[in-house]
Design a protein around this motif. Structure first.
Motif, short mmCIF file in Angstrom:
data_model
loop_
_atom_site.label_atom_id
_atom_site.label_comp_id
_atom_site.label_asym_id
_atom_site.label_seq_id
_atom_site.Cartn_x
_atom_site.Cartn_y
_atom_site.Cartn_z
N LEU A 215 -4.97 -3.79 -3.89
CA LEU A 215 -3.81 -4.82 -3.20
C LEU A 215 -4.16 -6.20 -3.77
CD1 LEU A 215 -3.43 -3.80 0.94
CD2 LEU A 215 -2.47 -3.52 -1.85
N GLU A 216 -3.54 -6.60 -4.34
CA GLU A 216 -2.83 -8.24 -4.96
C GLU A 216 -3.87 -9.15 -4.44
OE1 GLU A 216 0.14 -9.25 -6.62
OE2 GLU A 216 0.71 -7.92 -7.87
N ARG A 217 -3.61 -9.96 -3.27
CA ARG A 217 -5.07 -10.11 -2.43
C ARG A 217 -6.17 -9.43 -1.73
NH1 ARG A 217 -2.18 -12.97 1.15
NH2 ARG A 217 -0.08 -11.39 1.24
N SER A 218 -6.25 -9.82 -0.57
CA SER A 218 -6.94 -8.50 -0.06
C SER A 218 -6.50 -8.99 1.03
CB SER A 218 -8.98 -8.74 0.09
OG SER A 218 -9.39 -10.19 -0.36
N PRO A 219 -5.61 -8.42 1.90
CA PRO A 219 -5.28 -8.50 3.15
C PRO A 219 -6.14 -8.57 4.39
CG PRO A 219 -4.18 -7.31 2.36
CD PRO A 219 -5.11 -7.23 1.32
N GLN A 220 -6.60 -9.48 5.05
CA GLN A 220 -7.24 -9.28 6.58
C GLN A 220 -6.02 -8.65 7.59
OE1 GLN A 220 -10.59 -8.77 6.97
NE2 GLN A 220 -10.21 -9.26 4.74
N SER A 221 -6.46 -7.68 8.35
CA SER A 221 -5.10 -7.00 9.73
C SER A 221 -5.86 -7.10 10.63
CB SER A 221 -4.95 -6.13 9.31
OG SER A 221 -5.52 -5.21 8.70
N ILE B 173 -6.21 -3.26 5.95
CA ILE B 173 -5.27 -2.46 4.95
C ILE B 173 -5.95 -2.48 3.76
CG2 ILE B 173 -2.97 -2.70 4.26
CD1 ILE B 173 -3.01 -1.61 6.96
N GLY B 174 -6.16 -3.80 3.09
CA GLY B 174 -7.26 -3.78 1.91
C GLY B 174 -8.20 -2.55 1.70
N ASP B 175 -9.04 -1.94 2.53
CA ASP B 175 -10.06 -1.37 2.55
C ASP B 175 -9.50 -0.21 2.72
OD1 ASP B 175 -12.08 -3.55 2.95
OD2 ASP B 175 -12.79 -2.72 4.76
N LEU B 176 -8.64 -0.03 3.42
CA LEU B 176 -8.03 1.22 3.48
C LEU B 176 -7.32 1.44 2.08
CD1 LEU B 176 -7.02 3.72 5.19
CD2 LEU B 176 -4.82 2.67 5.79
N ALA B 177 -6.77 1.09 1.76
CA ALA B 177 -5.78 0.90 0.09
C ALA B 177 -6.70 1.34 -0.85
CB ALA B 177 -5.35 -0.28 0.01
N SER B 178 -7.67 1.29 -0.55
CA SER B 178 -8.72 1.77 -2.01
C SER B 178 -10.35 2.63 -1.48
CB SER B 178 -10.13 -0.34 -1.37
OG SER B 178 -11.06 0.18 -0.26
N LEU B 179 -9.44 3.21 -0.27
CA LEU B 179 -10.29 4.48 0.42
C LEU B 179 -9.53 5.57 -1.03
CD1 LEU B 179 -10.44 5.35 3.40
CD2 LEU B 179 -12.28 5.40 1.85
N MET C 156 1.25 -1.29 0.02
CA MET C 156 -0.15 -0.37 -0.36
C MET C 156 0.88 1.42 -0.10
SD MET C 156 -2.73 1.65 3.12
CE MET C 156 -1.31 1.55 4.70
N LEU C 157 2.07 1.04 0.72
CA LEU C 157 2.30 2.83 0.98
C LEU C 157 3.29 2.51 -0.56
CD1 LEU C 157 3.91 1.99 4.42
CD2 LEU C 157 1.79 3.46 3.98
#
Ligand code: MG
Length: 251
Positions: A245-251, A234-240, A120-121
């Protein structure tokens, strides 16, 4: 709100980018196994719950300026030793200093980022000014940032102990904005703690994202401040910010 039109993104560190809660548990678990004679018949869940309660209370005192960082670390170790003695009666002797030092070492050994943070970064760093604003001890936070590859991606790092003001005081957010040459109106702050992060950054005029990975309820007393978004991963954050992200990581 259009997050992709902003200029700067500032992040909280612990429990937002870095799995602090997991590092506390795994670090304490190591300490528990290092001193079996001392912890005796106590099971790890009891020790973890006691440590959590001690830590919450002592951070509250620290945030009110009643303790120094060094006093906090020694006193919470001393309180854990006292708690073990109160539970077991006579126990194997151990110096609080030893618990303090071994806990800090074990905790740092387990500090890792949530899945998806570095990709993401990497996708954000050429489009936005990036910063971290963290409450904590300078030496520890700087080692964590250096040891997790955040340092090479995030240019502006503000640690409360270094600047003498801590979240939720609007002053620390203003210091970070000035250091990054960013305007509050073009900046967003992302953090997990409603009081420190959402209310604090809103008080400095920044947009906010509540990183609520564990799905806690918003404290009723903070109904006066709404974040511009709430995310669970983190996947939701990136999508904002328009990043998939390639996988949809669960944090
Ligand atoms: Mg946090």
């Amino acid at each position: 709100m259009r997050f992709d039109s902003l200029d700067a993104i500032f992040f909280d560190l612990d429990d937002t980018l870095l799995d602090h809660r997991g590092a506390v548990r795994r670090g304490l678990h190591d300490v528990y196994h290092l001193y079996p004679a001392f912890f005796g018949s106590l099971d790890f869940a009891q020790v973890h719950a006691a440590w959590h309660a001690i830590n919450e209370a002592i951070w509250e005192e620290y945030s009110r300026g009643l303790l120094t960082a060094g006093e906090l670390r020694l006193q919470r170790a001393r309180q854990l030793v006292e708690w073990v003695r109160s539970m077991l009666g006579a126990t194997a002797g151990i110096a609080p200093e030893e618990i303090r030092d071994s806990y800090m070492q074990c905790y740092e050994n387990h500090c890792t980022l949530y899945d998806g943070v570095l990709p993401m970064l990497d996708a954000l760093k050429d489009r936005y000014t990036l910063g971290i604003i963290t409450n904590g001890f300078a030496s520890v936070q700087r080692r964590k940032i250096g040891g997790t590859e955040l340092g090479s991606r995030i240019g502006h790092v503000i640690v409360s102990e270094e600047v003498g003001v801590h979240k939720p005081d609007a002053g620390i957010f203003r210091i970070a904005l000035a250091s990054a040459n960013a305007e509050a109106a073009g900046s967003v702050y992302v953090g997990d703690n409603y009081l420190w992060d959402v209310r604090g950054a809103a008080g400095a005029g920044m947009a906010t994202v509540w990183y609520n990975a564990i799905g806690t309820h918003r404290p009723a007393e903070y109904a006066d401040v709404d974040p511009q978004a709430e995310v669970r991963s983190i996947g939701d954050l990136a999508s904002l910010f328009g990043i998939t992200l390639e996988r949809s990581p669960q944090s």
